[in-house]
Write an enzyme that holds these catalytic residues in place. Structure first.
Site, PDB file in Angstrom:
ATOM      1  N   HIS A  10       0.807  -1.233   0.000  1.00 27.69           N
ATOM      2  CA  HIS A  10       0.000   0.000   0.000  1.00 27.69           C
ATOM      3  C   HIS A  10       0.839   1.281   0.000  1.00 27.69           C
ATOM      4  O   HIS A  10       0.559   2.214  -0.761  1.00 27.69           O
ATOM      5  CB  HIS A  10      -0.968  -0.005   1.170  1.00 27.69           C
ATOM      6  CG  HIS A  10      -1.781  -1.248   1.232  1.00 27.69           C
ATOM      7  ND1 HIS A  10      -2.557  -1.675   0.178  1.00 27.69           N
ATOM      8  CD2 HIS A  10      -1.899  -2.198   2.190  1.00 27.69           C
ATOM      9  CE1 HIS A  10      -3.142  -2.819   0.494  1.00 27.69           C
ATOM     10  NE2 HIS A  10      -2.757  -3.158   1.704  1.00 27.69           N
ATOM     11  N   CYS A  42      -7.427  -6.557   5.035  1.00 30.66           N
ATOM     12  CA  CYS A  42      -8.709  -6.372   5.731  1.00 30.66           C
ATOM     13  C   CYS A  42      -9.767  -7.327   5.194  1.00 30.66           C
ATOM     14  O   CYS A  42     -10.773  -7.590   5.854  1.00 30.66           O
ATOM     15  CB  CYS A  42      -9.183  -4.935   5.578  1.00 30.66           C
ATOM     16  SG  CYS A  42      -9.231  -4.406   3.864  1.00 30.66           S
TER      17      CYS A  42
HETATM   18  C1  LIG Z   1      -5.277  -9.299   8.347  1.00 30.75           C
HETATM   19  C2  LIG Z   1      -5.051  -7.810   8.297  1.00 30.75           C
HETATM   20  C3  LIG Z   1      -6.133  -6.942   8.272  1.00 30.75           C
HETATM   21  C4  LIG Z   1      -5.921  -5.554   8.212  1.00 30.75           C
HETATM   22  N1  LIG Z   1      -7.008  -4.722   8.182  1.00 30.75           N
HETATM   23  C5  LIG Z   1      -6.829  -3.385   8.081  1.00 30.75           C
HETATM   24  C6  LIG Z   1      -7.952  -2.511   7.975  1.00 30.75           C
HETATM   25  O1  LIG Z   1      -9.116  -2.934   7.963  1.00 30.75           O
HETATM   26  N2  LIG Z   1      -7.708  -1.174   7.888  1.00 30.75           N
HETATM   27  C7  LIG Z   1      -6.443  -0.661   7.888  1.00 30.75           C
HETATM   28  O2  LIG Z   1      -6.276   0.563   7.763  1.00 30.75           O
HETATM   29  N3  LIG Z   1      -5.357  -1.486   7.993  1.00 30.75           N
HETATM   30  C8  LIG Z   1      -5.532  -2.825   8.089  1.00 30.75           C
HETATM   31  N4  LIG Z   1      -4.444  -3.659   8.188  1.00 30.75           N
HETATM   32  C9  LIG Z   1      -3.099  -3.086   8.284  1.00 30.75           C
HETATM   33  C10 LIG Z   1      -2.544  -2.799   6.880  1.00 30.75           C
HETATM   34  O3  LIG Z   1      -2.631  -3.942   6.078  1.00 30.75           O
HETATM   35  C11 LIG Z   1      -1.084  -2.333   6.982  1.00 30.75           C
HETATM   36  O4  LIG Z   1      -1.042  -1.192   7.793  1.00 30.75           O
HETATM   37  C12 LIG Z   1      -0.564  -2.045   5.596  1.00 30.75           C
HETATM   38  O5  LIG Z   1      -0.425  -3.245   4.879  1.00 30.75           O
HETATM   39  C13 LIG Z   1       0.775  -1.327   5.611  1.00 30.75           C
HETATM   40  O6  LIG Z   1       1.187  -1.151   4.301  1.00 30.75           O
HETATM   41  P1  LIG Z   1       2.737  -0.998   3.918  1.00 30.75           P
HETATM   42  O7  LIG Z   1       2.793  -0.892   2.443  1.00 30.75           O
HETATM   43  O8  LIG Z   1       3.352   0.081   4.736  1.00 30.75           O
HETATM   44  O9  LIG Z   1       3.429  -2.322   4.433  1.00 30.75           O
HETATM   45  P2  LIG Z   1       3.215  -3.849   4.079  1.00 30.75           P
HETATM   46  O10 LIG Z   1       1.812  -4.112   3.721  1.00 30.75           O
HETATM   47  O11 LIG Z   1       3.792  -4.597   5.234  1.00 30.75           O
HETATM   48  O12 LIG Z   1       4.100  -4.065   2.773  1.00 30.75           O
HETATM   49  C14 LIG Z   1       5.492  -4.044   2.789  1.00 30.75           C
HETATM   50  C15 LIG Z   1       6.020  -4.621   1.494  1.00 30.75           C
HETATM   51  O13 LIG Z   1       7.439  -4.583   1.538  1.00 30.75           O
HETATM   52  C16 LIG Z   1       7.966  -5.791   0.990  1.00 30.75           C
HETATM   53  N5  LIG Z   1       9.298  -5.992   1.555  1.00 30.75           N
HETATM   54  C17 LIG Z   1       9.671  -5.997   2.856  1.00 30.75           C
HETATM   55  N6  LIG Z   1      10.987  -6.192   2.993  1.00 30.75           N
HETATM   56  C18 LIG Z   1      11.487  -6.315   1.732  1.00 30.75           C
HETATM   57  C19 LIG Z   1      12.786  -6.555   1.197  1.00 30.75           C
HETATM   58  N7  LIG Z   1      13.852  -6.696   1.975  1.00 30.75           N
HETATM   59  N8  LIG Z   1      12.920  -6.638  -0.143  1.00 30.75           N
HETATM   60  C20 LIG Z   1      11.852  -6.495  -0.970  1.00 30.75           C
HETATM   61  N9  LIG Z   1      10.599  -6.271  -0.502  1.00 30.75           N
HETATM   62  C21 LIG Z   1      10.424  -6.180   0.807  1.00 30.75           C
HETATM   63  C22 LIG Z   1       6.942  -6.842   1.395  1.00 30.75           C
HETATM   64  O14 LIG Z   1       6.991  -7.972   0.554  1.00 30.75           O
HETATM   65  C23 LIG Z   1       5.623  -6.077   1.283  1.00 30.75           C
HETATM   66  O15 LIG Z   1       5.038  -6.226   0.015  1.00 30.75           O
HETATM   67  C24 LIG Z   1      -4.615  -5.051   8.221  1.00 30.75           C
HETATM   68  C25 LIG Z   1      -3.518  -5.928   8.221  1.00 30.75           C
HETATM   69  C26 LIG Z   1      -3.745  -7.283   8.240  1.00 30.75           C
HETATM   70  C27 LIG Z   1      -2.565  -8.206   8.225  1.00 30.75           C
END
Ligand SMILES: Cc1cc2nc3c(=O)[nH]c(=O)nc-3n(C[C@H](O)[C@H](O)[C@H](O)COP(=O)(O)OP(=O)(O)OC[C@H]3O[C@@H](n4cnc5c(N)ncnc54)[C@H](O)[C@@H]3O)c2cc1C
Ligand SMILES: NC(=O)c1ccc[n+]([C@@H]2O[C@H](COP(=O)([O-])OP(=O)(O)OC[C@H]3O[C@@H](n4cnc5c(N)ncnc54)[C@H](O)[C@@H]3O)[C@@H](O)[C@H]2O)c1
Length: 442
Positions: A10, A42
């Site tokens: 995201h 979610c």
């Molecule tokens: C079951 C569940 C339900 C949720 N429900 C909600 C909700 O209803 N509402 C809400 O607001 N939030 C919700 N969340 C929280 C939300 O999903 C997270 O806050 C969000 O995914 C954060 O996004 P991000 O892109 O920062 O990190 P992440 O989603 O953790 O993505 C990080 C990315 O980095 C990549 N990555 C990491 N390290 C490396 C590396 N060394 N090399 C290459 N790639 C790497 C990973 O593969 C991943 O694709 C939920 C989470 C879960 C698990």
């Protein structure tokens, strides 16, 4: 200018789209170790609980879309190290082939990882986490086994409560554990969580609160869960005791917060001028706390990605802080909150008062109607609103956006007393519960 983004979920997606859509000619490289991008976690509980038909629609973009926009994207490629002096990212694909990309600006969007309970038996089969799409698939597969009858969920936060509902909907015996005395204790006060707890129990979920898991027992696969209060026969365990920042790549070079998240300024910039951090791997400013904090939410990930994208692209854009607004809907019972509960304010040593009110959503002559419970929390000295909680079987969710803005803008509880709130019997009452709660404030 060339921007490398590590992590294309995201936060990384929002940063990439902001750059690609607004700054033509900008060079964007995305690197992610997963097979998929944009998975809406979610939806996991909805799909596992069979409230939606499948997982296929839980992705909102794909690799091809980024290629079409002119980005370079490497999936199933893990970044192994970053040379911050030479500005080079080193990564490796699943075949073990090593590559590197140089950058002018780097955006870290590596997200979060589940906290793993470090107790005996943690390598047994049948133990799960629920972060990735693939982990959702494993949980779904395990729940389809006939010999899985009893499911223990550890952690009654958002993931735990949602997946407990899903397991119950799949016909399992569900035991829900939390170290705290209620469910959802980080988001709501006990006067609210007691209703959710009753709702969970009424729907057949066995609650074990104030109880700590100490061991998983079994031969190859988990057979028992041991806590400080008892031993339970279980066929499957789902751990959901929270997330921590995934900051392994930069933690030795960049300044970090107490949980390891990259410390960022209001442009999402880290302590290195060329490096930005967004989403769950970064800190965020809380307007309720008036301090930097950590809140892992998809909403924050998207907003912080947009902010970093613009600042990297050359348009100065300040983050305005967040309130951690959130919501949950379990067996038809809806709860939303923003900012601080009374308990959270106390923990943060902010001296608060609160005002409560409960009433029907609509006038008594409307048949389809239900009670709504509201609490508004405000700081004693300044009277600024620092949080709000609402609960009902009605859809009261949109109310919370106004409270989010109130917290952001430091609106006082007194300003709310005579706020112009419309009335129409189809929706609400002339003596609106928001007005009534505000008028009752000390
Ligand atoms: C079951 C569940 C339900 C949720 N429900 C909600 C909700 O209803 N509402 C809400 O607001 N939030 C919700 N969340 C929280 C939300 O999903 C997270 O806050 C969000 O995914 C954060 O996004 P991000 O892109 O920062 O990190 P992440 O989603 O953790 O993505 C990080 C990315 O980095 C990549 N990555 C990491 N390290 C490396 C590396 N060394 N090399 C290459 N790639 C790497 C990973 O593969 C991943 O694709 C939920 C989470 C879960 C698990
Ligand atoms: N509806 C939503 O907005 C939604 C849904 C799912 C996840 N999320 C977000 O994803 C992140 C992760 O969710 P989560 O549910 O894992 O975290 P969470 O912080 O919501 O809940 C973790 C729970 O685990 C409990 N806990 C901690 N250590 C424990 C231990 N040793 N034993 C027993 N219980 C323990 C805590 O008291 C807490 O209730 C959160 O930031 C959450 O807000 C949001």
């Amino acid at each position: 200018m060339k921007t490398v983004i590590i992590g294309s979920n995201h936060a990384g997606i929002a940063a990439a789209n902001t750059l690609l859509d607004n700054y033509p000619g900008t060079e964007v490289v995305l690197i992610d170790r997963n097979t998929n991008l944009s998975y809406l976690g979610c939806g996991t509980a909805l799909w596992v609980g069979r409230q939606i038909d499948g997982y296929e629609d839980l992705f909102y973009t794909n690799e091809a879309t980024f290629r079409e926009k002119g980005a370079k994207i490497f999936m199933e490629s893990s970044v192994t190290s970053i040379d911050f002096n030479e500005k080079i990212v080193h990564f490796e694909n699943k075949a073990g082939e090593k590559s590197e990309e140089s950058y002018d600006k780097l955006i870290l969007a590596t997200g979060s990882k589940p906290i793993i309970p470090n107790i005996p038996g943690k390598d047994l089969e049948g133990l799960h986490f629920l972060k990735l799409f693939q982990e959702g698939q494993e949980v779904d597969r395990d729940m389809s086994r006939d010999d899985v009858q009893t499911v223990a969920v550890i952690g009654a936060g958002y993931i735990g409560v949602e997946i407990a509902e899903a397991a119950k909907r799949r016909g399992k015996n569900v035991l829900l554990f939390d170290a705290m005395p209620t469910s959802l204790a980080s988001y709501y006060d006990p006067e609210f969580t007691q209703h959710m707890d009753k709702n969970l129990e009424a729907n057949g979920i066995e609650l074990h609160f104030g109880e700590l898991a100490t061991e998983y027992k079994g031969d190859k696969r988990v057979e028992q869960l041991v806590t400080d209060k008892g031993t339970y026969d279980v066929d499957m365990v789902i751990n959901a005791i929270g997330f921590t920042a995934n900051s392994d790549l930069g933690k030795d070079h960049l300044e970090t917060f107490r949980n390891g998240a990259y410390l960022v300024d209001n442009h999402q910039k880290t302590s290195d001028d060329s490096v930005y951090a967004v989403g769950d791997c970064a800190t965020i400013y809380s307007n309720a706390l008036e301090a930097t904090t950590y809140i892992a939410l998809a909403t924050n990930a998207v907003r912080s990605g947009i902010i970093a994208g613009h600042n990297v692209g050359g348009t100065e854009l300040d983050a305005i802080g967040v309130q951690g607004s959130n919501g949950i809907s379990i067996f038809g019972y809806n709860m939303v909150s923003t900012g601080l509960s009374v308990a959270a304010a106390k923990k943060a040593e902010i001296d608060v008062d609160y005002t409560d009110y409960e009433d029907l959503q609509k006038p008594g002559f409307i048949k389809e109607n239900a009670p709504v419970k509201i609490r508004i929390v405000y700081e004693k000295s300044s009277r600024r609103i620092v949080g709000a909680q609402l609960a009902s079987t009605e859809d009261i969710s949109a109310n919370i956006h106004m409270f989010s803005l109130a917290v952001q803008e430091h609106v006082t509880i007194d300003k709310l007393k005579l706020l112009d709130i419309f009335f129409l019997p189809h929706f609400n009452q002339p003596y609106n519960y928001i007005t009534m709660a505000a008028l009752r404030a000390k």
